[in-house]
Motif scaffolding. Structure first.
Motif, PDB file in Angstrom:
ATOM      1  N   THR A  82     -10.078   3.024 -10.258  1.00 51.35           N
ATOM      2  CA  THR A  82      -9.677   4.295  -9.661  1.00 51.35           C
ATOM      3  C   THR A  82     -10.891   4.917  -8.981  1.00 51.35           C
ATOM      4  N   VAL A  83     -10.745   5.242  -7.713  1.00 49.66           N
ATOM      5  CA  VAL A  83     -11.821   5.876  -6.941  1.00 49.66           C
ATOM      6  C   VAL A  83     -11.334   7.247  -6.491  1.00 49.66           C
ATOM      7  N   GLU A  84     -12.136   8.274  -6.749  1.00 43.33           N
ATOM      8  CA  GLU A  84     -11.798   9.645  -6.364  1.00 43.33           C
ATOM      9  C   GLU A  84     -12.815  10.148  -5.341  1.00 43.33           C
ATOM     10  N   VAL A  85     -12.299  10.585  -4.208  1.00 42.36           N
ATOM     11  CA  VAL A  85     -13.123  11.114  -3.118  1.00 42.36           C
ATOM     12  C   VAL A  85     -12.795  12.592  -2.948  1.00 42.36           C
ATOM     13  N   ARG A  86     -13.829  13.412  -2.936  1.00 41.66           N
ATOM     14  CA  ARG A  86     -13.653  14.859  -2.720  1.00 41.66           C
ATOM     15  C   ARG A  86     -14.596  15.308  -1.606  1.00 41.66           C
ATOM     16  N   PHE A  87     -14.108  16.226  -0.775  1.00 39.24           N
ATOM     17  CA  PHE A  87     -14.961  16.792   0.275  1.00 39.24           C
ATOM     18  C   PHE A  87     -14.398  18.145   0.700  1.00 39.24           C
ATOM     19  N   PRO A  88     -15.256  19.062   1.135  1.00 36.96           N
ATOM     20  CA  PRO A  88     -14.778  20.381   1.592  1.00 36.96           C
ATOM     21  C   PRO A  88     -13.999  20.247   2.888  1.00 36.96           C
ATOM     22  N   LEU A  89     -12.983  21.086   3.043  1.00 39.09           N
ATOM     23  CA  LEU A  89     -12.164  21.039   4.251  1.00 39.09           C
ATOM     24  C   LEU A  89     -12.935  21.515   5.476  1.00 39.09           C
ATOM     25  N   THR A  90     -13.943  22.356   5.259  1.00 41.09           N
ATOM     26  CA  THR A  90     -14.751  22.887   6.362  1.00 41.09           C
ATOM     27  C   THR A  90     -16.129  22.256   6.317  1.00 41.09           C
TER      28      THR A  90
ATOM     29  N   LEU B 145       0.856  -1.182   0.000  1.00 43.30           N
ATOM     30  CA  LEU B 145       0.000   0.000   0.000  1.00 43.30           C
ATOM     31  C   LEU B 145       0.891   1.231   0.000  1.00 43.30           C
ATOM     32  N   GLN B 146       0.885   1.945  -1.101  1.00 35.91           N
ATOM     33  CA  GLN B 146       1.718   3.134  -1.244  1.00 35.91           C
ATOM     34  C   GLN B 146       0.869   4.371  -0.967  1.00 35.91           C
ATOM     35  N   ILE B 147       1.275   5.140   0.048  1.00 35.05           N
ATOM     36  CA  ILE B 147       0.542   6.351   0.433  1.00 35.05           C
ATOM     37  C   ILE B 147       1.377   7.566   0.090  1.00 35.05           C
ATOM     38  N   ASP B 148       0.798   8.482  -0.676  1.00 31.68           N
ATOM     39  CA  ASP B 148       1.494   9.693  -1.102  1.00 31.68           C
ATOM     40  C   ASP B 148       0.689  10.908  -0.641  1.00 31.68           C
ATOM     41  N   VAL B 149       1.257  11.659   0.293  1.00 30.59           N
ATOM     42  CA  VAL B 149       0.636  12.918   0.750  1.00 30.59           C
ATOM     43  C   VAL B 149       1.253  14.044  -0.057  1.00 30.59           C
ATOM     44  N   ASP B 150       0.469  14.625  -0.944  1.00 30.92           N
ATOM     45  CA  ASP B 150       0.960  15.681  -1.824  1.00 30.92           C
ATOM     46  C   ASP B 150       1.380  16.911  -1.022  1.00 30.92           C
ATOM     47  N   ALA B 151       2.299  17.680  -1.613  1.00 29.55           N
ATOM     48  CA  ALA B 151       2.768  18.902  -0.940  1.00 29.55           C
ATOM     49  C   ALA B 151       1.618  19.856  -0.654  1.00 29.55           C
ATOM     50  N   SER B 152       0.586  19.839  -1.497  1.00 26.84           N
ATOM     51  CA  SER B 152      -0.552  20.749  -1.287  1.00 26.84           C
ATOM     52  C   SER B 152      -1.354  20.398  -0.044  1.00 26.84           C
ATOM     53  N   ALA B 153      -1.227  19.128   0.437  1.00 28.10           N
ATOM     54  CA  ALA B 153      -1.992  18.686   1.604  1.00 28.10           C
ATOM     55  C   ALA B 153      -1.200  18.758   2.897  1.00 28.10           C
ATOM     56  N   ARG B 154       0.098  18.984   2.808  1.00 24.45           N
ATOM     57  CA  ARG B 154       0.906  19.016   4.017  1.00 24.45           C
ATOM     58  C   ARG B 154       0.659  20.313   4.782  1.00 24.45           C
ATOM     59  N   GLY B 155       0.419  20.179   6.054  1.00 22.24           N
ATOM     60  CA  GLY B 155       0.135  21.342   6.893  1.00 22.24           C
ATOM     61  C   GLY B 155      -1.293  21.833   6.807  1.00 22.24           C
ATOM     62  N   VAL B 156      -2.123  21.181   5.985  1.00 19.51           N
ATOM     63  CA  VAL B 156      -3.533  21.585   5.828  1.00 19.51           C
ATOM     64  C   VAL B 156      -4.387  20.816   6.827  1.00 19.51           C
ATOM     65  N   SER B 157      -5.309  21.506   7.479  1.00 23.35           N
ATOM     66  CA  SER B 157      -6.202  20.886   8.454  1.00 23.35           C
ATOM     67  C   SER B 157      -7.631  20.923   7.943  1.00 23.35           C
ATOM     68  N   THR B 158      -8.453  20.047   8.488  1.00 19.86           N
ATOM     69  CA  THR B 158      -9.868  19.994   8.142  1.00 19.86           C
ATOM     70  C   THR B 158     -10.685  19.812   9.417  1.00 19.86           C
ATOM     71  N   SER B 159     -11.909  20.326   9.404  1.00 26.35           N
ATOM     72  CA  SER B 159     -12.803  20.173  10.557  1.00 26.35           C
ATOM     73  C   SER B 159     -13.832  19.070  10.325  1.00 26.35           C
ATOM     74  N   GLN B 160     -13.717  18.374   9.196  1.00 27.46           N
ATOM     75  CA  GLN B 160     -14.614  17.247   8.965  1.00 27.46           C
ATOM     76  C   GLN B 160     -14.289  16.120   9.944  1.00 27.46           C
ATOM     77  N   PRO B 161     -15.295  15.335  10.374  1.00 30.14           N
ATOM     78  CA  PRO B 161     -15.055  14.282  11.376  1.00 30.14           C
ATOM     79  C   PRO B 161     -14.138  13.189  10.836  1.00 30.14           C
ATOM     80  N   ILE B 162     -13.036  12.957  11.542  1.00 29.72           N
ATOM     81  CA  ILE B 162     -12.053  11.975  11.082  1.00 29.72           C
ATOM     82  C   ILE B 162     -12.613  10.563  11.131  1.00 29.72           C
ATOM     83  N   GLU B 163     -13.536  10.280  12.071  1.00 29.66           N
ATOM     84  CA  GLU B 163     -14.098   8.941  12.142  1.00 29.66           C
ATOM     85  C   GLU B 163     -14.833   8.589  10.857  1.00 29.66           C
TER      86      GLU B 163
END
Length: 437
Positions: A418-426, A301-319
């Motif tokens: 290929t599955v693409e998931v999108r959601f607002p950060l807030t 399982l290869q996980i790649d966190v893009d530079a655009s996502a590093r340091g970015v936070s979200t208030s969506q429920p992590i569960e």
């Protein structure tokens, strides 16, 4: 606040505004008379005789005091009631009668101002509506006694007086029709508002029940995998060596801890379903990688966190997001296991604007076009019977809709998915609240 109190407060507020408008017009007339008597004479020539100053000033002073009392002592302290509103409308009818009597009586063309308190009374109750209408009609009739009899053109005094009396009869008929029909309309609107409120509450309850049902189905879906592993290992304990048995027991404990975590999350639905109105604390988006610990098993399982996502936070429920990503990755892992020579699963976390973008790519068995089109249907599964409930993608889409997000799937038989998931950060609820401030 009850519907009765709400109607009383609305009526009183409109009544105060209407009274201020009338007082401002009277004050304007006095000011114009002082500044430019000639202009004032020309203006009033279009209207009734000028009012008697002393009596008019006394009535106006009482109205000003009444308005201030209503604004400060009633509306300012939330004490509006139907009785207070109705009494003030009756008082206003009496005050209007006094003002008309001091400025021409029945010949004053502003007798139609009686319709103002009558119209406002329709927001109260049938009793007050008819009481104010009767007071206005009696006030109009009292003008024939309180003010001098109207003098018509020479030789036509009787006809002119008959015309004025006819105006009173026409006013009474108009008042009766208007009071009846406007009040019927007000009652109809009130019933519609009550029905809309009932339907809104019912829809809210249904939505919460549906969310809890989705939550329960999600927990059942997540519990299926660890419980299946435990059942398989327990069945093989008797034929295992000591070393294999120790590893199996360690795995069983790990899976039981996972089951306990899922049940704990189930016991706190407000953390899982944002539609129930609870906000989540902000957390780093890269933390999603921790939710996928050991998800690939023996596969890569290869996980790649893009530079655009590093340091970015979200208030969506992590569960919720953790459940969604785990379900998608689990499907990808199963697809890779079903195809010999698969290289594993790749997951990419990125941010585009105010949207998080998670892509899961596998080179597994893939799906035929018909199966890909039905992938989000409940209880649809391409896995062998007994190995899947067919709820993973269905629940993922249901949760993402609640979060304001989307999920899309593209697959080719024999080449992967290929599955693409999108959601607002807030959170949608929090964003809407911020926009309304």
């Amino acid at each position: 606040m009850s519907d009765e109190q709400s109607s009383a407060e609305i009526t009183l507020r409109l009544f105060v505004v209407a009274r201020w408008v009338m007082l401002v017009l009277i004050a304007f007339g006095w000011t114009l008379q002082t500044i430019s008597p000639g202009m004032f004479t020309w203006v009033v020539s279009w209207f009734p005789p000028p009012p008697e100053p002393t009596g008019t000033a006394a009535v106006v002073s009482l109205l000003v005091l009444g308005n201030l009392w209503v604004r400060l002592r009633v509306l300012g302290r939330g004490r509006a009631t139907t009785t207070i509103a109705g009494v003030h409308l009756l008082v206003d009818s009496v005050a209007l009668t006094a003002l008309l009597a001091l400025s021409g009586g029945v010949t004053n063309s502003f007798t139609t101002m009686y319709f103002v308190p009558m119209t406002l009374a329709t927001q109260l109750s049938p009793r007050w509506t008819w009481a104010v209408a009767a007071a206005s009609l009696l006030g109009f009739a009292a003008l024939f006694v309180l003010a001098p009899a109207p003098a018509g053109p020479p030789g036509h005094e009787h006809h002119f007086l008959g015309h004025i009396r006819g105006m009173w009869v026409a006013f009474g008929m108009s008042a009766a029709f208007m009071t009846y029909f406007v009040h019927r309309i007000a009652l109809s609107l009130s019933r519609q508002r009550a029905e809309l409120t009932r339907l809104r509450l019912a829809a809210e309850q249904d939505r919460q029940l549906a969310a809890l049902g989705t939550l329960a189905a999600g927990a059942a879906h997540e519990l299926g995998s660890p419980l299946g592993t435990v059942a398989m290992l327990v069945g093989d304990l008797g034929v295992m060596s000591e070393a294999e048995r120790a590893d199996a027991i360690a795995t069983i404990r790990q899976e039981l801890r996972r089951c306990k975590t899922i049940v704990q999350q189930m016991s706190s639905p407000e953390l899982r379903v944002p539609s129930l109105g609870r906000a989540s604390e902000a957390w780093p988006l890269a933390r999603l990688a921790d939710e996928l610990h050991d998800s690939g098993g023996e596969l890569r399982l290869q996980i790649d966190v893009d530079a655009s996502a590093r340091g970015v936070s979200t208030s969506q429920p992590i569960e919720v997001l953790g459940q969604i990503v785990r379900a998608v990755v689990a499907n990808a892992v199963d697809a890779c296991r079903a195809r010999a020579g698969s290289t594993g699963v790749r997951l990419r976390v990125a941010v585009e604007g105010d949207q998080a973008h998670i892509t899961v790519i596998d080179d597994g068995a893939g799906m035929a076009p018909q199966a890909a089109a039905a992938a989000f249907d409940p209880f649809f599964s391409t896995k062998p019977e007994g190995q899947g409930m067919g709820l993973g993608l269905y629940l993922a889409r249901a949760h993402l809709r609640a979060l304001g997000g989307t999920i899309e799937l593209a697959s080719q038989l024999g080449h992967g998915t290929t599955v693409e998931v999108r959601f607002p950060l807030t959170e949608a609820l929090r964003a809407a609240a911020g926009a309304s401030v």
